[in-house]
Design an enzyme around this catalytic site. Structure first.
Site, PDB file in Angstrom:
ATOM      1  CG  ASP A   1      -2.096  -0.960   1.012  1.00  0.00           C
ATOM      2  OD1 ASP A   1      -2.630  -1.031  -0.114  1.00  0.00           O
ATOM      3  OD2 ASP A   1      -2.463  -1.651   1.978  1.00  0.00           O
TER       4      ASP A   1
ATOM      5  CG  ASP B   1      -7.652  -3.242  -3.790  1.00  0.00           C
ATOM      6  OD1 ASP B   1      -8.007  -4.218  -4.467  1.00  0.00           O
ATOM      7  OD2 ASP B   1      -8.210  -2.924  -2.732  1.00  0.00           O
TER       8      ASP B   1
ATOM      9  NE  ARG C   1     -12.516   0.685  -1.629  1.00  0.00           N
ATOM     10  CZ  ARG C   1     -13.385   0.215  -0.761  1.00  0.00           C
ATOM     11  NH1 ARG C   1     -14.642   0.645  -0.783  1.00  0.00           N
ATOM     12  NH2 ARG C   1     -13.039  -0.673   0.150  1.00  0.00           N
TER      13      ARG C   1
HETATM   14  N1  GLY Z   1      -7.311  -1.197  -0.812  1.00  0.00           N
HETATM   15  C1  GLY Z   1      -8.337  -1.579   0.045  1.00  0.00           C
HETATM   16  C2  GLY Z   1      -9.705  -1.168  -0.340  1.00  0.00           C
HETATM   17  O1  GLY Z   1      -9.980  -0.681  -1.403  1.00  0.00           O
HETATM   18  O2  GLY Z   1     -10.562  -1.344   0.486  1.00  0.00           O
END
Ligand code: GLY
Length: 391
Positions: free
Chosen positions: A115, A175, A247
């Site tokens: 991240d 992500d 998402r």
């Molecule tokens: N990267 C974690 C999320 O989108 O919740």
């Protein structure tokens, strides 16, 4: 009958197009400033004697939840402060942005997570793009070096998570496309193409393995590190392994658009356009274009929305509109999203500890952060508003 239908359709289309004007930024940013002033006070109150808590993440039972620098969301609030400075040019926002950014510096050595892009690029990267501060440049470069240690050349991807070792050997999540922006930036800043090559390898491998025939994306792909082959495709935060977590689709759209900007590889542009088509033409995308938390959530329309996904989609579409032949459609939907977020999804001024938007969903399967404000909802909303202005 058919004429009547055509007439109704034309009226609906006209209403839709009329709604699709750019948001007027001055009053929205004035409100965002008020909310952020409140947030700064709320942070002081919630912090108590825990200096390691550096950024607001969400509300839990009405209370402000703060997170330490290692949390994946720690960079968004600093990024918001930079964006307030960018819009207002007020020095008070700059000094707050600098203070909240500085608290994240130690993450440049944290190789235990993918991240890094979210944490460092949204804070230091946003700050660097505005100030060109040489010290920020060094943090970005070191962070990219640390992130690169998570790349496995056999798999061709950066490893996302180290947790759930019993479930996945080498998990890569959609992500992770967002973290590539940091690597592209590091190559630009150093001339060292190794970061760029890792980003391109990750984007290509993800394009090959993460998508279904309809260009919806899996959330998690698990790889065999000896052969580089896919072991399984699953979800973690979505409704089901074969569903389209909202998402995740947003990260894919934004991620491939950004990859096209950085490489000019037309395959990335086409991928972003395909993902956009999946999202925008999906029968479960509501009329106001704020998606439910998963496109296949079983109780639609009685499911929570995910405002954070809407912000990421709006921001991604605004950039994609600069490169694509579908400019008109993308601009229209992005404007619709931003109009609707502004009109119907904002917190009343003075409430919700200073968050700007309500109604995001973090992880419905974990019953965590459902229908709440989330710092990344606010971040991508502000980013999209600024992008609307930069066209
Ligand atoms: N990267 C974690 C999320 O989108 O919740």
């Amino acid at each position: 009958m058919q004429n009547k239908l055509v007439g109704t359709f034309a009226l609906l289309l006209a209403a839709f197009m009329a709604n699709a004007q750019a948001v007027k930024l001055a009053p929205v940013f004035a409100d965002a400033e008020k909310q952020t002033q409140l947030m700064l006070k709320s942070i002081d109150e919630a912090k108590g004697n825990k200096p390691e808590l550096v950024a607001p993440r969400t509300l839990e039972n009405g209370q402000l939840k703060l997170v330490p620098a290692r949390d994946w969301t720690s960079g968004f609030f600093a990024g918001e402060l930079w964006m307030l400075y960018e819009f207002t040019h007020k020095s008070e926002w700059k000094s707050k942005a600098e203070a909240f950014t500085a608290q994240l510096e130690k993450e440049k050595f944290n190789g235990g997570t993918h991240d890094m892009g979210f944490k460092i690029y949204c804070s230091y990267g946003t700050g660097y793009n505005i100030t060109k501060d040489a010290a920020y440049k060094e943090v970005i470069i070191q962070s990219a070096k640390t992130l690169s240690t998570r790349f496995n050349p056999v798999v061709g991807c950066i490893r996302s998570w180290d947790h759930h070792k019993e479930q996945w050997g080498y998990p890569v999540i959609i992500d992770n496309m967002m973290n590539l922006e940091l690597l592209f930036a590091a190559t630009r800043l150093t001339g060292d193409s190794s970061f760029y090559r890792i980003a391109v390898s990750h984007a290509n491998t993800t394009m090959k393995n993460h998508f279904r025939a309809d260009y919806s994306s899996y959330h998690v792909v698990d790889y065999d590190t000896l052969t580089g082959k896919v072991v399984k495709r699953q979800t973690h935060q979505g409704y089901a392994d074969e569903s389209a977590w909202a998402r995740g689709q947003a990260w894919a759209l934004y991620g491939y658009t950004m990859c096209y900007r950085e490489t000019k590889n037309v395959a990335y542009l086409q991928q972003a356009e395909h993902v956009a088509a999946f999202i925008l033409h999906h029968p479960n995308l509501p009329a106001d274009k704020i998606p439910y938390w998963d496109f296949n959530a079983p109780e639609i329309p009685n499911e929570p929305r995910d405002v954070s996904a809407a912000g990421v989609i709006a921001s991604g579409l605004l950039e994609l509109s600069k490169y694509s032949k579908n400019k008109k459609e993308y601009l229209s939907v992005a404007n619709t999203i931003l109009q609707n977020l502004t009109k119907s999804y904002r917190s009343p001024i003075g409430e919700n500890k200073g968050f700007i938007l309500l109604h995001s969903t973090g992880s419905k399967p974990a019953k965590s952060e459902v229908d709440v404000p989330l710092n990344y909802g606010d971040y991508y909303y502000l980013e999209a508003l600024l992008r609307q202005n930069k066209k």
